[in-house]
Write a protein that holds these residues in place. Structure first.
Motif, short mmCIF file in Angstrom:
data_model
loop_
_atom_site.label_atom_id
_atom_site.label_comp_id
_atom_site.label_asym_id
_atom_site.label_seq_id
_atom_site.Cartn_x
_atom_site.Cartn_y
_atom_site.Cartn_z
N LEU A 240 38.41 28.79 50.69
CA LEU A 240 37.12 28.53 50.04
C LEU A 240 37.24 28.63 48.52
O LEU A 240 36.67 27.82 47.79
CB LEU A 240 36.06 29.52 50.55
CG LEU A 240 35.61 29.31 51.98
CD1 LEU A 240 34.84 30.53 52.48
CD2 LEU A 240 34.75 28.05 52.09
N ARG A 241 37.99 29.61 48.05
CA ARG A 241 38.17 29.76 46.60
C ARG A 241 38.85 28.53 46.02
O ARG A 241 38.41 27.98 45.00
CB ARG A 241 39.01 31.02 46.33
CG ARG A 241 39.24 31.26 44.83
CD ARG A 241 40.01 32.52 44.58
NE ARG A 241 41.32 32.58 45.20
CZ ARG A 241 42.40 31.93 44.75
NH1 ARG A 241 42.33 31.15 43.69
NH2 ARG A 241 43.57 32.07 45.37
N SER B 103 36.71 43.45 41.20
CA SER B 103 37.95 43.26 40.45
C SER B 103 38.80 42.13 41.03
O SER B 103 38.71 41.80 42.22
CB SER B 103 38.76 44.55 40.46
OG SER B 103 39.31 44.78 41.75
N LYS B 104 39.63 41.55 40.16
CA LYS B 104 40.57 40.52 40.59
C LYS B 104 41.53 41.11 41.63
O LYS B 104 41.89 40.45 42.60
CB LYS B 104 41.36 39.99 39.40
CG LYS B 104 42.41 38.97 39.77
CD LYS B 104 43.33 38.67 38.58
CE LYS B 104 44.48 37.78 38.96
NZ LYS B 104 45.49 38.43 39.78
N GLY B 105 41.87 42.39 41.44
CA GLY B 105 42.76 43.06 42.39
C GLY B 105 42.18 43.11 43.80
O GLY B 105 42.91 42.97 44.78
N GLN C 88 41.31 33.62 41.17
CA GLN C 88 40.90 34.92 41.71
C GLN C 88 40.02 35.64 40.69
O GLN C 88 39.03 36.26 41.06
CB GLN C 88 42.12 35.76 42.06
CG GLN C 88 42.85 35.28 43.28
CD GLN C 88 44.06 36.14 43.63
OE1 GLN C 88 44.58 36.88 42.78
NE2 GLN C 88 44.51 36.05 44.87
N LYS C 89 40.37 35.56 39.43
CA LYS C 89 39.60 36.23 38.37
C LYS C 89 38.19 35.65 38.27
O LYS C 89 37.21 36.40 38.16
CB LYS C 89 40.34 36.07 37.03
CG LYS C 89 39.55 36.52 35.82
CD LYS C 89 39.77 37.99 35.54
CE LYS C 89 39.17 38.42 34.22
NZ LYS C 89 37.87 39.02 34.32
N GLU C 90 38.06 34.34 38.33
CA GLU C 90 36.74 33.70 38.24
C GLU C 90 35.86 34.12 39.41
O GLU C 90 34.68 34.44 39.23
CB GLU C 90 36.88 32.18 38.20
CG GLU C 90 37.46 31.65 36.91
CD GLU C 90 37.85 30.19 36.98
OE1 GLU C 90 37.87 29.55 35.91
OE2 GLU C 90 38.16 29.67 38.08
N LEU C 91 36.44 34.13 40.61
CA LEU C 91 35.67 34.56 41.78
C LEU C 91 35.28 36.02 41.66
O LEU C 91 34.13 36.39 41.93
CB LEU C 91 36.45 34.31 43.07
CG LEU C 91 35.75 34.74 44.36
CD1 LEU C 91 34.40 34.04 44.53
CD2 LEU C 91 36.64 34.47 45.56
N ALA C 92 36.22 36.84 41.25
CA ALA C 92 35.94 38.27 41.08
C ALA C 92 34.80 38.48 40.10
O ALA C 92 33.89 39.29 40.36
CB ALA C 92 37.19 38.99 40.61
#
Length: 105
Positions: A9-10, A27-29, A17-21
């Protein structure tokens, strides 16, 4: 299963990952751990992810291949369980819920 669905989906939405976070206020983590299966999101985060991508939590968890409840309702209707008037009411409800969801974002 969430790891595969979340990553898919992302990527479909061209998000890092950063944008979704950032959009989910986590957090991106955390996103990385969800996508590798090293950690599972709690119920609140799972709901936020489902709302953000407009999919059901059952889809995210791999319990269903139907992404949206509206698709499930339409599939159910093909067996002629709902009248046209019932289907219109359901579609109107879905659109109302979507617009309320978009107002929150």
């Amino acid at each position: 299963m969430i790891e595969n669905r979340l990553k898919q989906l992302r990527k479909e939405n061209s998000l890092t990952q950063k944008e979704l976070a950032d959009k989910l206020n986590i957090s991106k983590g955390s996103i990385a751990m969800y996508e590798t299966g090293k950690r599972s999101p709690d119920n609140d985060i799972l709901s936020s992810i489902a709302d953000f991508f407009d999919v059901s939590t059952d889809y995210l968890l791999g319990r269903s291949n139907i992404r949206r409840y509206s698709e499930e309702i339409l599939a159910f209707n093909t067996t002629e369980h709902l009248t046209d008037a019932d289907l219109k009411l359901v579609k109107d409800l879905i659109e109302t819920l979507k617009s309320k969801n978009l107002q929150k974002k």
